[in-house]
Scaffold this motif. Structure first.
Motif, PDB file in Angstrom:
ATOM      1  N   ARG A 190       0.813  -1.217   0.000  1.00  0.00           N
ATOM      2  CA  ARG A 190       0.000   0.000   0.000  1.00  0.00           C
ATOM      3  C   ARG A 190       0.844   1.263   0.000  1.00  0.00           C
ATOM      4  O   ARG A 190       0.376   2.331  -0.431  1.00  0.00           O
ATOM      5  N   ALA A 191       2.089   1.157   0.452  1.00  0.00           N
ATOM      6  CA  ALA A 191       2.957   2.326   0.508  1.00  0.00           C
ATOM      7  C   ALA A 191       3.549   2.692  -0.845  1.00  0.00           C
ATOM      8  O   ALA A 191       4.104   3.785  -1.004  1.00  0.00           O
ATOM      9  N   ARG A 192       3.431   1.800  -1.820  1.00  0.00           N
ATOM     10  CA  ARG A 192       3.984   2.108  -3.134  1.00  0.00           C
ATOM     11  C   ARG A 192       3.232   3.293  -3.729  1.00  0.00           C
ATOM     12  O   ARG A 192       2.000   3.378  -3.645  1.00  0.00           O
ATOM     13  N   PRO A 193       3.928   4.212  -4.378  1.00  0.00           N
ATOM     14  CA  PRO A 193       3.312   5.497  -4.736  1.00  0.00           C
ATOM     15  C   PRO A 193       2.310   5.442  -5.882  1.00  0.00           C
ATOM     16  O   PRO A 193       1.438   6.306  -5.983  1.00  0.00           O
ATOM     17  N   THR A 194       2.413   4.457  -6.774  1.00  0.00           N
ATOM     18  CA  THR A 194       1.523   4.402  -7.929  1.00  0.00           C
ATOM     19  C   THR A 194       1.036   2.965  -8.133  1.00  0.00           C
ATOM     20  O   THR A 194       1.669   2.010  -7.667  1.00  0.00           O
ATOM     21  N   ASN A 229      -7.913  -9.286  -0.367  1.00  0.00           N
ATOM     22  CA  ASN A 229      -8.041  -7.854  -0.665  1.00  0.00           C
ATOM     23  C   ASN A 229      -8.360  -7.656  -2.149  1.00  0.00           C
ATOM     24  O   ASN A 229      -7.810  -6.761  -2.800  1.00  0.00           O
ATOM     25  N   LEU A 230      -9.272  -8.479  -2.673  1.00  0.00           N
ATOM     26  CA  LEU A 230      -9.481  -8.528  -4.113  1.00  0.00           C
ATOM     27  C   LEU A 230      -9.999  -7.213  -4.671  1.00  0.00           C
ATOM     28  O   LEU A 230      -9.560  -6.759  -5.738  1.00  0.00           O
ATOM     29  N   GLU A 231     -10.930  -6.590  -3.985  1.00  0.00           N
ATOM     30  CA  GLU A 231     -11.488  -5.340  -4.493  1.00  0.00           C
ATOM     31  C   GLU A 231     -10.407  -4.264  -4.596  1.00  0.00           C
ATOM     32  O   GLU A 231     -10.426  -3.435  -5.516  1.00  0.00           O
ATOM     33  N   GLU A 232      -9.436  -4.307  -3.689  1.00  0.00           N
ATOM     34  CA  GLU A 232      -8.347  -3.332  -3.702  1.00  0.00           C
ATOM     35  C   GLU A 232      -7.334  -3.615  -4.802  1.00  0.00           C
ATOM     36  O   GLU A 232      -6.863  -2.685  -5.478  1.00  0.00           O
ATOM     37  N   PHE A 233      -7.008  -4.897  -5.018  1.00  0.00           N
ATOM     38  CA  PHE A 233      -5.886  -5.214  -5.903  1.00  0.00           C
ATOM     39  C   PHE A 233      -6.281  -5.709  -7.282  1.00  0.00           C
ATOM     40  O   PHE A 233      -5.421  -5.818  -8.159  1.00  0.00           O
ATOM     41  N   LEU A 234      -7.571  -5.988  -7.522  1.00  0.00           N
ATOM     42  CA  LEU A 234      -7.990  -6.359  -8.869  1.00  0.00           C
ATOM     43  C   LEU A 234      -7.658  -5.263  -9.882  1.00  0.00           C
ATOM     44  O   LEU A 234      -7.131  -5.560 -10.962  1.00  0.00           O
TER      45      LEU A 234
END
Length: 545
Positions: free
Chosen positions: A58-62, A88-93
């Motif tokens: 989550r800390a990655r900027p883009t 965390n599918l909704e976040e990372f899909l």
């Protein structure tokens, strides 16, 4: 289904992403397999590993940086990767597939670290079987293949298109539980007509113009026959081929092997599912709708064909159903008087005067639904959207082109131009929109709702074919899982958090069809639903001792 365990030790075991557990190897496993000292001393649970890793992602900027981080995780620990993604599918899909995967393909050479899948090149004619023999897993059940000519709405990306099969197969596992070792991404690299790519120092593909014609056809024929021989139970999914080759390959092989084209059939199914859901909001059943398509390529014609079949099932004749589907291409309305139409467009060419502009066509034909599959951003102009709103109380607007930069309009534009009355869905995700104190939640017409479940059903039944009937059943199943709460928010698709539930339900219906139609190559289980559930991979560590 789990990958077979191999007797590996020490650094070799740590470098196997399927078997590696990193700091989760137990003390006993560390002693038994020569891992003592090769890992930090603390033994961590999978949950503790996730707690450590998730903040770093989550800390990655883009999004593209998150994509690269997740790919690196997959390269060292497949099980942990899928646990993180599934939780965390909704976040990372959107990171692992649309819209970020488009940028990942464009930058494939820059972010490439470790090879995944197989590359069959124009130099491999006569020895494709030898190339496929190099794949280390025999029980391959799902193959996604591209030749990179039409990657999303980005065009010819050649060998960089490998990001698409990798991404699709990631979703087969994350969304439907197809075991990772049963998945194989393949790129047919026959060169590229993208001159900038060919001249780029980072490009890793064949640096020749794209091979076409008889040589291309012969290579693809050899490839399909080699797949049938090497992986006889595999389903072959064609992905992101150019229009001509996509239609030709599907028509040639659909009745001869287990294959489908997701751009044509998967997109059709998810769109049909959305239209069936939208009918509950508009009060207009599908059989009574007029549809206007912007774009008459693989996706548009595929949707039109499946919609026609569903309208026939609802009581129309084929002629009546086709007359309810209208298409605009780059040269205007598709009408019978045009002499420049490709074969796949002619069945939707109606007797009507030529119309050059989309807005004029909308004003004249008054479609209930406007479906964008053009890859041309901003083409659903305020004038077009206002015309849709003038025709119907709840106009259906589906801006399905990917990635986000190619969408025909944004969610906010659709709601604003229609005074908040639009039933809106898009191919790439859009955030909720508050308009006049009401919050609208856009639906995402993502093929991930369809193809993973279809693939799982094919795998469980060992079906010898993938049929349009299966995609129609998948669409109905998807629409049936949309809740009243979803519809109250304006969302015509279920929440992505329910996608494994959706995939399981679709797989059951697809497998039923395979068994009922005599397509299955295995015995029908007494409890089909239980068999589907049992086939779904769960990313938990296996004990090696």
């Amino acid at each position: 289904m789990t990958a077979p365990l191999q007797p590996k030790r020490g650094a070799t075991l740590l470098n196997d992403p399927v078997l590696n557990k990193g700091t989760a190897f137990s003390a006993a496993e560390r002693d038994a397999f020569g891992l003592r000292g090769l890992l930090p001393p603390r033994v961590m649970t999978q949950d503790e590993q996730l707690e450590r890793i998730l903040p770093g992602v989550r800390a990655r900027p883009t999004p593209i940086d998150q994509y690269a981080y997740l790919v690196a995780l997959h390269d060292r620990n497949v099980t942990l990767f899928y646990r993180l993604v599934m939780d965390n599918l909704e976040e990372f899909l959107p990171v692992l597939y649309t819209p970020t995967v488009g940028q990942a393909c464009e930058e494939f050479g820059r972010i490439f670290r470790r090879s995944r899948g197989l590359y069959v090149t124009s130099e491999d004619r006569g020895r494709v079987r030898d190339v496929l023999a190099n794949w280390p897993h025999d029980d391959v059940r799902m193959i996604v293949v591209t030749d990179g000519e039409r990657i999303l709405g980005l065009g010819d990306l050649g060998a960089n298109g490998m990001g698409i099969p990798i991404g699709k197969l990631t979703l087969y596992t994350a969304c439907a539980g197809v075991s990772p070792h049963q998945c194989l991404p393949i790129t047919i690299d026959v060169g590229t007509d993208n001159t900038a790519l060919r001249e780029s120092a980072a490009y890793m593909g064949v640096r020749d113009p794209r091979m076409r014609g008889e040589e291309y056809d012969a290579l693809l024929d050899e490839f399909v026959e080699a797949v049938k021989e090497r992986f006889p139970l595999a389903c072959l999914q064609f992905e992101d081929f150019g229009n001509h080759n996509a239609f030709t390959l599907l028509e040639k092989w659909r009745d001869r092997t287990c294959t489908f084209n997701d751009d044509i059939q998967g997109t059709a199914s998810v769109t049909l599912g959305g239209l069936l859901s939208a009918a509950k909001l508009t009060g207009v059943p599908l059989r009574d709708m007029r549809l206007m398509f912007l774009g008459a390529g693989e996706a548009g014609i595929g949707i039109g064909d499946l919609v026609v079949q569903e309208m026939i099932a609802e009581g129309l004749t084929e002629l009546e159903a086709r007359q309810r589907c209208w298409f605009m291409d780059s040269r205007g309305l598709v009408v019978a008087s045009r002499t420049d139409l490709a074969e796949h467009k002619r069945r939707f060419a109606h007797e009507y005067d030529a119309v050059a502009s989309l807005q004029e066509a909308v004003e004249q034909l008054k479609p209930h639904a406007l479906i964008g599959v053009s890859g041309q951003p901003g083409t659903f102009t305020p004038g077009v959207l206002t015309a849709m709103a003038a025709n119907h109380p709840r106009p259906i607007i589906m801006a399905l082109s990917n990635p986000t930069s190619k969408a025909e309009c944004t969610a906010r534009e659709a709601y604003s131009a229609t005074d908040g009355r639009a039933v809106f869905a898009s191919g790439s995700p859009f955030a909720p929109v508050t308009y006049k104190e009401r919050t609208h939640v856009p639906g995402q017409g993502n093929n991930a709702y369809i193809f993973p479940g279809v693939g799982l059903g094919v795998i469980v039944s060992e079906s010898s074919r993938v049929t349009d009937e299966m995609f129609a059943a998948a669409a109905r199943t998807l629409a049936g899982l949309v809740t009243p709460e979803d519809l109250a928010m304006g969302r015509i698709y279920p929440s992505l958090t329910r996608i494994r539930e959706v995939s399981r339900a679709i797989a059951i219906e697809v497998a039923k069809i395979a068994f009922d139609r005599g397509l299955a190559r295995t015995a029908r289980p007494d409890d089909l639903a239980a068999a589907v559930s049992a086939a779904m991979y769960e990313p938990v560590y296996q004990s090696l001792i």
